[in-house]
Design a protein around this motif. Structure first.
Motif, PDB file in Angstrom:
ATOM      1  N   ILE A  24       0.797  -1.248   0.173  1.00  0.00           N
ATOM      2  CA  ILE A  24       0.106  -0.195  -0.047  1.00  0.00           C
ATOM      3  C   ILE A  24       1.075   1.248  -0.064  1.00  0.00           C
ATOM      4  CG2 ILE A  24      -1.454   1.310   1.360  1.00  0.00           C
ATOM      5  CD1 ILE A  24      -2.699  -1.486   2.340  1.00  0.00           C
ATOM      6  N   PHE A  25       1.898   1.288   0.864  1.00  0.00           N
ATOM      7  CA  PHE A  25       2.842   2.317   0.812  1.00  0.00           C
ATOM      8  C   PHE A  25       3.505   2.572  -0.584  1.00  0.00           C
ATOM      9  CE2 PHE A  25       7.055   4.433   2.465  1.00  0.00           C
ATOM     10  CZ  PHE A  25       6.408   5.432   2.843  1.00  0.00           C
ATOM     11  N   HIS A  26       4.014   1.480  -1.183  1.00  0.00           N
ATOM     12  CA  HIS A  26       4.544   1.523  -2.623  1.00  0.00           C
ATOM     13  C   HIS A  26       3.304   2.241  -3.573  1.00  0.00           C
ATOM     14  CE1 HIS A  26       5.913   0.475  -6.496  1.00  0.00           C
ATOM     15  NE2 HIS A  26       4.822  -0.241  -6.920  1.00  0.00           N
ATOM     16  N   ARG A  27       2.025   2.097  -3.401  1.00  0.00           N
ATOM     17  CA  ARG A  27       1.218   2.903  -4.213  1.00  0.00           C
ATOM     18  C   ARG A  27       1.132   4.043  -3.743  1.00  0.00           C
ATOM     19  NH1 ARG A  27      -3.725  -1.296  -3.108  1.00  0.00           N
ATOM     20  NH2 ARG A  27      -2.336  -3.239  -3.566  1.00  0.00           N
ATOM     21  N   PHE A  28       1.124   4.336  -2.610  1.00  0.00           N
ATOM     22  CA  PHE A  28       0.974   5.895  -2.148  1.00  0.00           C
ATOM     23  C   PHE A  28       2.506   6.626  -2.772  1.00  0.00           C
ATOM     24  CE2 PHE A  28       3.200   9.029   0.888  1.00  0.00           C
ATOM     25  CZ  PHE A  28       1.986   9.894   1.051  1.00  0.00           C
ATOM     26  N   LEU A  29       3.591   6.010  -2.459  1.00  0.00           N
ATOM     27  CA  LEU A  29       4.760   6.501  -3.114  1.00  0.00           C
ATOM     28  C   LEU A  29       4.693   6.830  -4.612  1.00  0.00           C
ATOM     29  CD1 LEU A  29       7.635   4.824  -1.209  1.00  0.00           C
ATOM     30  CD2 LEU A  29       6.764   7.066  -0.615  1.00  0.00           C
ATOM     31  N   GLY A  30       4.285   5.889  -5.250  1.00  0.00           N
ATOM     32  CA  GLY A  30       3.876   6.077  -6.762  1.00  0.00           C
ATOM     33  C   GLY A  30       3.180   7.296  -7.070  1.00  0.00           C
ATOM     34  N   ARG A  31       2.139   7.565  -6.233  1.00  0.00           N
ATOM     35  CA  ARG A  31       1.021   8.648  -6.723  1.00  0.00           C
ATOM     36  C   ARG A  31       1.767   9.961  -6.199  1.00  0.00           C
ATOM     37  NH1 ARG A  31      -3.384   4.595  -4.156  1.00  0.00           N
ATOM     38  NH2 ARG A  31      -3.939   3.486  -6.190  1.00  0.00           N
ATOM     39  N   ALA A  32       2.735   9.897  -5.109  1.00  0.00           N
ATOM     40  CA  ALA A  32       3.136  11.167  -4.669  1.00  0.00           C
ATOM     41  C   ALA A  32       4.145  11.542  -5.771  1.00  0.00           C
ATOM     42  CB  ALA A  32       3.872  10.906  -3.078  1.00  0.00           C
ATOM     43  N   SER A  33       4.759  10.402  -6.191  1.00  0.00           N
ATOM     44  CA  SER A  33       5.933  10.599  -7.260  1.00  0.00           C
ATOM     45  C   SER A  33       5.230  11.337  -8.371  1.00  0.00           C
ATOM     46  CB  SER A  33       6.568   9.511  -7.730  1.00  0.00           C
ATOM     47  OG  SER A  33       7.406   9.126  -6.432  1.00  0.00           O
ATOM     48  N   LEU A  34       4.239  10.577  -9.069  1.00  0.00           N
ATOM     49  CA  LEU A  34       3.536  11.464 -10.090  1.00  0.00           C
ATOM     50  C   LEU A  34       3.193  12.550  -9.760  1.00  0.00           C
ATOM     51  CD1 LEU A  34       2.002  11.026 -12.824  1.00  0.00           C
ATOM     52  CD2 LEU A  34       0.094  10.378 -11.516  1.00  0.00           C
ATOM     53  N   PHE A  35       2.654  13.209  -8.766  1.00  0.00           N
ATOM     54  CA  PHE A  35       2.181  14.472  -8.193  1.00  0.00           C
ATOM     55  C   PHE A  35       3.504  15.203  -8.477  1.00  0.00           C
ATOM     56  CE2 PHE A  35       2.100  17.742  -4.826  1.00  0.00           C
ATOM     57  CZ  PHE A  35       0.840  18.372  -5.188  1.00  0.00           C
ATOM     58  N   PHE A  36       4.497  15.255  -7.857  1.00  0.00           N
ATOM     59  CA  PHE A  36       5.714  15.900  -7.644  1.00  0.00           C
ATOM     60  C   PHE A  36       6.093  16.173  -9.312  1.00  0.00           C
ATOM     61  CE2 PHE A  36       5.924  14.829  -3.321  1.00  0.00           C
ATOM     62  CZ  PHE A  36       5.647  16.172  -2.734  1.00  0.00           C
ATOM     63  N   ALA A  37       6.213  15.066 -10.059  1.00  0.00           N
ATOM     64  CA  ALA A  37       6.393  15.036 -11.497  1.00  0.00           C
ATOM     65  C   ALA A  37       5.590  16.075 -12.234  1.00  0.00           C
ATOM     66  CB  ALA A  37       6.538  13.734 -11.941  1.00  0.00           C
ATOM     67  N   VAL A  38       4.378  15.984 -12.095  1.00  0.00           N
ATOM     68  CA  VAL A  38       3.609  16.915 -12.719  1.00  0.00           C
ATOM     69  C   VAL A  38       3.907  18.436 -12.186  1.00  0.00           C
ATOM     70  CG1 VAL A  38       1.215  17.540 -12.842  1.00  0.00           C
ATOM     71  CG2 VAL A  38       1.795  14.983 -13.218  1.00  0.00           C
ATOM     72  N   VAL A  39       3.926  18.658 -10.942  1.00  0.00           N
ATOM     73  CA  VAL A  39       4.165  20.029 -10.457  1.00  0.00           C
ATOM     74  C   VAL A  39       5.368  20.403 -11.209  1.00  0.00           C
ATOM     75  CG1 VAL A  39       4.779  21.269  -8.306  1.00  0.00           C
ATOM     76  CG2 VAL A  39       3.006  19.597  -8.255  1.00  0.00           C
ATOM     77  N   HIS A  40       6.597  19.506 -11.159  1.00  0.00           N
ATOM     78  CA  HIS A  40       7.751  19.885 -11.600  1.00  0.00           C
ATOM     79  C   HIS A  40       7.630  20.186 -13.014  1.00  0.00           C
ATOM     80  CE1 HIS A  40      12.139  19.833 -13.006  1.00  0.00           C
ATOM     81  NE2 HIS A  40      11.747  18.750 -13.564  1.00  0.00           N
ATOM     82  N   THR A  41       7.177  19.712 -13.912  1.00  0.00           N
ATOM     83  CA  THR A  41       6.939  19.881 -15.175  1.00  0.00           C
ATOM     84  C   THR A  41       6.303  21.255 -15.394  1.00  0.00           C
ATOM     85  OG1 THR A  41       6.538  17.437 -15.760  1.00  0.00           O
ATOM     86  CG2 THR A  41       5.893  19.199 -17.405  1.00  0.00           C
ATOM     87  N   ALA A  42       5.187  21.366 -14.364  1.00  0.00           N
ATOM     88  CA  ALA A  42       4.264  22.695 -14.843  1.00  0.00           C
ATOM     89  C   ALA A  42       5.094  24.016 -14.195  1.00  0.00           C
ATOM     90  CB  ALA A  42       2.855  22.879 -13.830  1.00  0.00           C
ATOM     91  N   LEU A  43       5.888  23.835 -13.490  1.00  0.00           N
ATOM     92  CA  LEU A  43       6.706  24.844 -12.764  1.00  0.00           C
ATOM     93  C   LEU A  43       7.736  25.131 -13.942  1.00  0.00           C
ATOM     94  CD1 LEU A  43       7.070  23.959  -9.066  1.00  0.00           C
ATOM     95  CD2 LEU A  43       5.980  26.031 -10.052  1.00  0.00           C
ATOM     96  N   TYR A  44       8.402  24.151 -14.448  1.00  0.00           N
ATOM     97  CA  TYR A  44       9.344  24.677 -15.554  1.00  0.00           C
ATOM     98  C   TYR A  44       8.989  25.135 -16.802  1.00  0.00           C
ATOM     99  CZ  TYR A  44      13.781  23.901 -17.999  1.00  0.00           C
ATOM    100  OH  TYR A  44      14.881  24.234 -19.081  1.00  0.00           O
ATOM    101  N   CYS A  45       7.632  24.482 -17.075  1.00  0.00           N
ATOM    102  CA  CYS A  45       7.052  25.216 -18.305  1.00  0.00           C
ATOM    103  C   CYS A  45       6.868  26.832 -17.905  1.00  0.00           C
ATOM    104  CB  CYS A  45       5.761  24.351 -18.731  1.00  0.00           C
ATOM    105  SG  CYS A  45       6.023  22.892 -19.484  1.00  0.00           S
ATOM    106  N   GLY A  46       6.258  27.156 -16.777  1.00  0.00           N
ATOM    107  CA  GLY A  46       5.975  28.436 -16.235  1.00  0.00           C
ATOM    108  C   GLY A  46       7.348  29.095 -16.465  1.00  0.00           C
ATOM    109  N   TYR A  47       8.327  28.693 -15.911  1.00  0.00           N
ATOM    110  CA  TYR A  47       9.718  29.235 -16.032  1.00  0.00           C
ATOM    111  C   TYR A  47      10.160  29.602 -17.118  1.00  0.00           C
ATOM    112  CZ  TYR A  47      14.737  29.382 -15.786  1.00  0.00           C
ATOM    113  OH  TYR A  47      16.188  29.858 -16.187  1.00  0.00           O
ATOM    114  N   VAL A  48       9.879  28.802 -18.368  1.00  0.00           N
ATOM    115  CA  VAL A  48      10.499  29.043 -19.886  1.00  0.00           C
ATOM    116  C   VAL A  48       9.497  29.917 -20.326  1.00  0.00           C
ATOM    117  CG1 VAL A  48      10.331  27.884 -22.082  1.00  0.00           C
ATOM    118  CG2 VAL A  48      11.133  26.658 -19.938  1.00  0.00           C
ATOM    119  N   TYR A  49       8.058  30.018 -19.824  1.00  0.00           N
ATOM    120  CA  TYR A  49       7.246  31.070 -20.313  1.00  0.00           C
ATOM    121  C   TYR A  49       7.607  32.479 -20.035  1.00  0.00           C
ATOM    122  CZ  TYR A  49       2.891  33.470 -21.275  1.00  0.00           C
ATOM    123  OH  TYR A  49       1.942  34.354 -21.360  1.00  0.00           O
ATOM    124  N   GLU A  50       8.019  32.536 -18.439  1.00  0.00           N
ATOM    125  CA  GLU A  50       8.245  34.003 -17.904  1.00  0.00           C
ATOM    126  C   GLU A  50       9.387  34.303 -18.507  1.00  0.00           C
ATOM    127  OE1 GLU A  50       6.947  35.764 -15.501  1.00  0.00           O
ATOM    128  OE2 GLU A  50       5.088  34.581 -15.775  1.00  0.00           O
TER     129      GLU A  50
END
Length: 399
Positions: A24-50
């Protein structure tokens, strides 16, 4: 995240979490990793746009392409193929795809950060995975062996011969992974060991003569037989049940151990074939309080041979609750010294009586261990929650 689902996860013993909890913890870590990956992608795209830069040139850069592909791979890993109904529908497809996608994701992570950042954490993940695979290979019993599969109703009794030694197999709480090559080349299932027998057999040689096909060499060898009680659910176990009474090739990997530090004052509850886990503890402890809820006569049949092999006193504390018990079954069980209650198992009443007995004496460490289907475990969990100072352990089995 990889260590959380490793077969030989040493954190199980360190944290005293069960394998199910780490899954169960593995699934939680997987979803948390996905969340941070999406946030990282969004922030970097915002950085390039700025900065006012154009996204077009980025598509010619390896790190950018690997990052986008890696994020999409994580969305897929934690997405449709990993939801519960998809895993249950075709677990073999899910497992193969999950492993391949994980290998691909690790490669993409290397490409994404190798040019600028440290990759020691990635090498660590590869090392953990490699050591786990090596441990699985070391714990494998070698070639497949011919097992005997017996069917009665909705229960399978499987007897699997393995090599001599393996003292670990004789300890309580052991389980192994079984693979049935004629049913599935990839899929392995964990099964609790219901019983271990030491067998002495005579070596025979094939003479090639139809009149006397086998010749006794006069030599003997010893090996172990592992006994499993299985209720078919779906997938491989359902296919195994469909084969009927037969012999089947089985590959064994293990043994692995449930790291459960149970105190002396422990009450065991089991339902159906979940009694396989409890029986090992009763035999190792030379007895103990145990309550087994039986729903079908084939559950009794699955354990009859193992009961006959028990030593004196090992089953003295066992109470079987079965409202549909037939007279013939009752006579056999009573001859073995097993107590019978022809009514439904009332877990709350048993625990209340246990609590009252504990108040009369010196109060030490206490625990409850349960093994059975999910609905049965839900009832056990609710009843134990009402008690103070009682540890609770559980293991899910099929109905």
């Amino acid at each position: 995240m990889i260590l959380a689902v490793a077969r030989k996860n040493y954190l199980v013993e360190a944290t005293r979490w069960s394998y199910d909890s780490w899954n169960i913890f593995h699934r939680f870590l997987g979803r948390a990793s996905l969340f941070f990956a999406v946030v990282h992608t969004a922030l970097y795209c915002g950085y390039v746009y700025e900065k006012g830069e154009n996204f077009g040139p980025l598509w010619s850069l390896n790190y950018w392409n690997a990052g986008v592909a890696g994020t999409l791979a994580m969305c897929w890993l934690a997405g449709p193929p990993s939801v519960r109904w998809a895993r249950q529908r075709d677990y073999e497809f899910f497992l193969a795809l999950h492993v391949l996608m994980t290998v691909g994701l690790l490669y993409l992570c290397f490409v994404h950060i190798f040019w600028m950042f440290s990759v020691e954490w990635l090498w660590g993940a590869v090392a953990v995975w490699g050591m786990d695979r090596a441990m699985r290979l070391w714990l494998s019993q070698g070639a497949t062996s011919k097992a005997i599969s017996e069917i009665k109703g909705e229960v399978i009794r499987l007897t699997v011969p393995v090599g001599p030694g393996k003292a670990l197999l004789k300890k309580p709480g052991q389980f192994v992974y079984l693979r049935f090559p004629q049913l599935s080349w990839i899929q392995k299932h964990p099964f609790s060991i219901a019983g271990v027998r030491e067998v002495t057999a005579v070596d025979m040689v094939d003479t090639g003569d139809d009149a006397v096909p086998l010749l006794n060499t006069g030599k003997q060898h010893q090996h172990l037989e592992l006994v499993f009680t299985i209720r078919p659910y779906r997938g491989v176990t359902k296919a195994l049940h469909a084969l009927g009474n037969t012999t089947v090739q089985v590959a064994v990997e293990g043994a692995y151990k449930h790291h459960i530090p149970l105190p002396d004052d422990t009450v065991f509850f089991a339902a159906g074939v979940g009694f396989a886990l409890v029986l090992g503890y009763l035999r190792a402890r030379k007895g103990g309080k145990a309550y087994w809820a039986v729903g079908r006569s084939e559950d009794l049949w699955a354990f009859e041979e193992l009961f006959a092999e028990c030593e004196e006193g090992e089953l003295d504390g066992l109470m079987i609750n079965y409202s549909g018990l037939r007279m013939a079954d009752a006579d056999r069980l009573e001859r073995l010294g097993i107590k019978i209650n022809k009514s439904r198992l009332r877990i709350s009443e048993v625990l209340d009586e246990w609590e009252q007995d504990s108040l009369k004496g010196e109060k030490g460490e206490r625990a409850v261990m349960a093994c059975g289907p999910e609905r049965f475990l839900d009832e056990c969990r609710v009843c134990v929650d009402a008690l103070d100072g009682v540890e609770y352990w559980e293991e899910v089995s099929t109905k």
